[in-house]
Design a protein around this motif. Structure first.
Motif, PDB file in Angstrom:
ATOM      1  N   MET A   1       0.950  -0.980   0.170  1.00  0.00           N
ATOM      2  CA  MET A   1       0.138   0.064   0.030  1.00  0.00           C
ATOM      3  C   MET A   1       0.874   1.262  -0.032  1.00  0.00           C
ATOM      4  N   PHE A   2       0.610   2.160  -0.858  1.00  0.00           N
ATOM      5  CA  PHE A   2       1.360   3.355  -0.899  1.00  0.00           C
ATOM      6  C   PHE A   2       1.350   4.248   0.330  1.00  0.00           C
ATOM      7  N   ALA A   3       0.024   4.282   0.992  1.00  0.00           N
ATOM      8  CA  ALA A   3      -0.179   5.062   2.340  1.00  0.00           C
ATOM      9  C   ALA A   3       0.968   4.462   3.306  1.00  0.00           C
ATOM     10  N   SER A   4       1.466   3.243   3.417  1.00  0.00           N
ATOM     11  CA  SER A   4       2.213   2.829   4.408  1.00  0.00           C
ATOM     12  C   SER A   4       3.549   3.268   4.153  1.00  0.00           C
ATOM     13  N   GLU A   5       4.017   3.895   3.173  1.00  0.00           N
ATOM     14  CA  GLU A   5       5.145   4.845   2.771  1.00  0.00           C
ATOM     15  C   GLU A   5       5.248   5.794   3.494  1.00  0.00           C
ATOM     16  N   LEU A   6       4.236   6.507   4.345  1.00  0.00           N
ATOM     17  CA  LEU A   6       4.315   7.717   4.980  1.00  0.00           C
ATOM     18  C   LEU A   6       4.323   7.263   6.446  1.00  0.00           C
ATOM     19  N   THR A   7       4.984   8.151   7.360  1.00  0.00           N
ATOM     20  CA  THR A   7       4.822   8.478   8.755  1.00  0.00           C
ATOM     21  C   THR A   7       4.694   9.581   9.186  1.00  0.00           C
ATOM     22  N   ILE A   8       4.514   9.927  10.482  1.00  0.00           N
ATOM     23  CA  ILE A   8       3.787  11.335  10.785  1.00  0.00           C
ATOM     24  C   ILE A   8       4.926  11.782  11.980  1.00  0.00           C
ATOM     25  N   ARG A   9       5.578  12.629  11.998  1.00  0.00           N
ATOM     26  CA  ARG A   9       6.405  13.315  12.964  1.00  0.00           C
ATOM     27  C   ARG A   9       5.650  14.515  13.259  1.00  0.00           C
ATOM     28  N   HIS A  10       6.051  15.211  14.408  1.00  0.00           N
ATOM     29  CA  HIS A  10       5.329  16.621  14.826  1.00  0.00           C
ATOM     30  C   HIS A  10       6.596  17.573  14.913  1.00  0.00           C
ATOM     31  N   VAL A  11       6.112  18.908  14.459  1.00  0.00           N
ATOM     32  CA  VAL A  11       6.917  20.119  14.646  1.00  0.00           C
ATOM     33  C   VAL A  11       6.070  20.950  15.399  1.00  0.00           C
ATOM     34  N   LEU A  12       6.311  21.308  16.543  1.00  0.00           N
ATOM     35  CA  LEU A  12       5.483  22.415  17.565  1.00  0.00           C
ATOM     36  C   LEU A  12       4.105  21.934  17.587  1.00  0.00           C
ATOM     37  N   PHE A  14       2.235  19.967  15.413  1.00  0.00           N
ATOM     38  CA  PHE A  14       1.438  19.825  14.256  1.00  0.00           C
ATOM     39  C   PHE A  14       2.203  18.777  13.351  1.00  0.00           C
ATOM     40  N   PRO A  15       1.583  18.093  12.841  1.00  0.00           N
ATOM     41  CA  PRO A  15       2.035  16.739  12.036  1.00  0.00           C
ATOM     42  C   PRO A  15       2.337  17.155  10.740  1.00  0.00           C
ATOM     43  N   VAL A  16       3.669  16.302  10.477  1.00  0.00           N
ATOM     44  CA  VAL A  16       4.452  16.393   9.140  1.00  0.00           C
ATOM     45  C   VAL A  16       4.232  15.125   8.554  1.00  0.00           C
ATOM     46  N   HIS A  17       3.921  14.728   7.457  1.00  0.00           N
ATOM     47  CA  HIS A  17       4.252  13.462   6.918  1.00  0.00           C
ATOM     48  C   HIS A  17       5.760  13.341   6.112  1.00  0.00           C
ATOM     49  N   ILE A  18       6.118  12.217   6.534  1.00  0.00           N
ATOM     50  CA  ILE A  18       7.473  11.852   6.060  1.00  0.00           C
ATOM     51  C   ILE A  18       7.456  10.530   5.214  1.00  0.00           C
ATOM     52  N   PRO A  19       8.453   9.976   4.438  1.00  0.00           N
ATOM     53  CA  PRO A  19       8.569   8.595   4.154  1.00  0.00           C
ATOM     54  C   PRO A  19       9.017   7.737   5.209  1.00  0.00           C
ATOM     55  N   ALA A  20       8.413   6.581   5.326  1.00  0.00           N
ATOM     56  CA  ALA A  20       8.480   5.777   6.428  1.00  0.00           C
ATOM     57  C   ALA A  20       9.736   5.184   6.374  1.00  0.00           C
ATOM     58  N   ARG A  21      10.365   5.055   5.465  1.00  0.00           N
ATOM     59  CA  ARG A  21      11.517   4.402   5.167  1.00  0.00           C
ATOM     60  C   ARG A  21      12.735   5.547   4.953  1.00  0.00           C
ATOM     61  N   ASP A  31       8.555  11.166  -4.697  1.00  0.00           N
ATOM     62  CA  ASP A  31       7.999   9.697  -5.184  1.00  0.00           C
ATOM     63  C   ASP A  31       6.842   9.058  -4.248  1.00  0.00           C
ATOM     64  N   SER A  32       7.451   9.547  -2.838  1.00  0.00           N
ATOM     65  CA  SER A  32       6.521   8.889  -1.874  1.00  0.00           C
ATOM     66  C   SER A  32       5.173   9.766  -1.855  1.00  0.00           C
ATOM     67  N   TYR A  33       5.269  11.011  -1.974  1.00  0.00           N
ATOM     68  CA  TYR A  33       4.050  11.948  -1.685  1.00  0.00           C
ATOM     69  C   TYR A  33       3.241  11.741  -3.101  1.00  0.00           C
ATOM     70  N   LEU A  34       3.783  11.489  -4.339  1.00  0.00           N
ATOM     71  CA  LEU A  34       3.226  11.271  -5.432  1.00  0.00           C
ATOM     72  C   LEU A  34       2.439  10.087  -5.669  1.00  0.00           C
ATOM     73  N   ASP A  74      -5.039  15.844   5.236  1.00  0.00           N
ATOM     74  CA  ASP A  74      -4.757  14.443   5.142  1.00  0.00           C
ATOM     75  C   ASP A  74      -3.335  14.402   4.780  1.00  0.00           C
ATOM     76  N   LEU A  75      -2.587  15.374   4.187  1.00  0.00           N
ATOM     77  CA  LEU A  75      -0.956  15.285   3.972  1.00  0.00           C
ATOM     78  C   LEU A  75      -0.365  16.510   3.991  1.00  0.00           C
ATOM     79  N   LEU A  76       0.476  16.597   5.017  1.00  0.00           N
ATOM     80  CA  LEU A  76       1.419  17.848   5.314  1.00  0.00           C
ATOM     81  C   LEU A  76       2.959  17.640   4.799  1.00  0.00           C
TER      82      LEU A  76
END
Length: 255
Positions: A1-12, A14-21, A31-34, A74-76
């Motif tokens: 699943m493409f969605a599993s490629e993103l994980t969440i970290r927080h900055v102050l 607020f969530p920020v989505h980054i590639p899980a790997r 590529d991960s976001y696309l 849904d995506l930051l």
């Protein structure tokens, strides 16, 4: 699943989505976001994408309504240099994902996938020039647009047209935070679309404004070039030292 490629970290907070790997990446993680966005569009899932920067995070700390928009998007993706540096202090090595570059890739992908696209923003001649350029470059691209200078009646007409056409990918270039509020107000008119705010990207694409030289972008100093070209921004950028201070203090307290 493409969605599993993103994980969440927080900055102050607020969530920020980054590639899980994500590791010691040497390129922006487009590529991960696309892939993630493509999956959302193909599954007709409503999506609000925000390319977030430090100014937006600081506004969210002051404005409860804007904070809710960021928290529920849904995506930051990390656009601003401040966001990237804050993540690096957490041990996350990632480069910027500038909204203009992500959007350029999305337009190309939309042409290949035959997605319908809508654009709202920019001066009338700017919006029309961009539409002409895209149609010439991507003959298969199904795109319609409207400039960003409209009154209440014009706004209703734009939304009504979107409701009929039901585009799959919608770019809103009204500047932040106006574009984020506009998306929140109208996304129910096209509930299965992917919406993304693109700020002043239309001016860049139309050639009426220029981005910073690549060497400045590579050094996370595009903001300095924008301040040089648009000195009126200095008041908005006063929040950047405040952002840095809060990031450092939060980092120390977290240890």
């Amino acid at each position: 699943m493409f969605a599993s490629e993103l994980t969440i970290r927080h900055v102050l907070g607020f969530p920020v989505h980054i590639p899980a790997r994500n590791g010691a990446s040497t390129c922006a993680p487009f590529d991960s976001y696309l892939n993630w966005i493509q999956q959302r569009i193909e599954q007709q899932q409503p999506t609000h994408t925000v390319t977030v920067n430090a100014e937006m995070v600081m506004l969210g700390r002051r404005d409860e309504q804007f904070a809710r928009i960021l928290q529920t998007a849904d995506l930051l993706a990390p656009d601003g240099a401040g966001i990237v540096l804050a993540l690096r202090l957490q041990g996350v090595k990632i480069l910027r994902c500038p909204g203009i570059e992500l959007s350029e890739r999305l337009v190309s992908l939309a042409a290949r996938q035959r997605w319908s696209v809508a654009v709202v923003g920019g001066q009338p001649q700017v919006c029309e020039r961009v539409l002409q350029q895209w149609r010439a470059r991507y003959p298969d691209l199904d795109v319609e647009g409207h400039h960003g200078y409209f009154d209440a009646e014009g706004e209703r007409e734009i939304v009504a047209q979107m409701r009929v056409q039901q585009p799959q990918l919608i770019f809103i270039g009204l500047g932040s935070p106006r574009q984020e509020y506009w998306i929140r107000s109208h996304r129910n008119a096209v509930p299965q679309a992917t919406w993304i705010g693109i700020g002043g990207s239309l001016d860049i694409w139309a050639g009426t404004k220029q981005r910073a030289p690549q060497w400045l972008r590579d050094r996370h100093m595009e903001w300095l070039y924008r301040l040089y070209k648009e000195p009126w921004r200095w008041q908005r950028m006063l929040v950047l030292p405040q952002f840095a201070w809060h990031v450092v203090v939060n980092g120390v307290l977290a240890k």
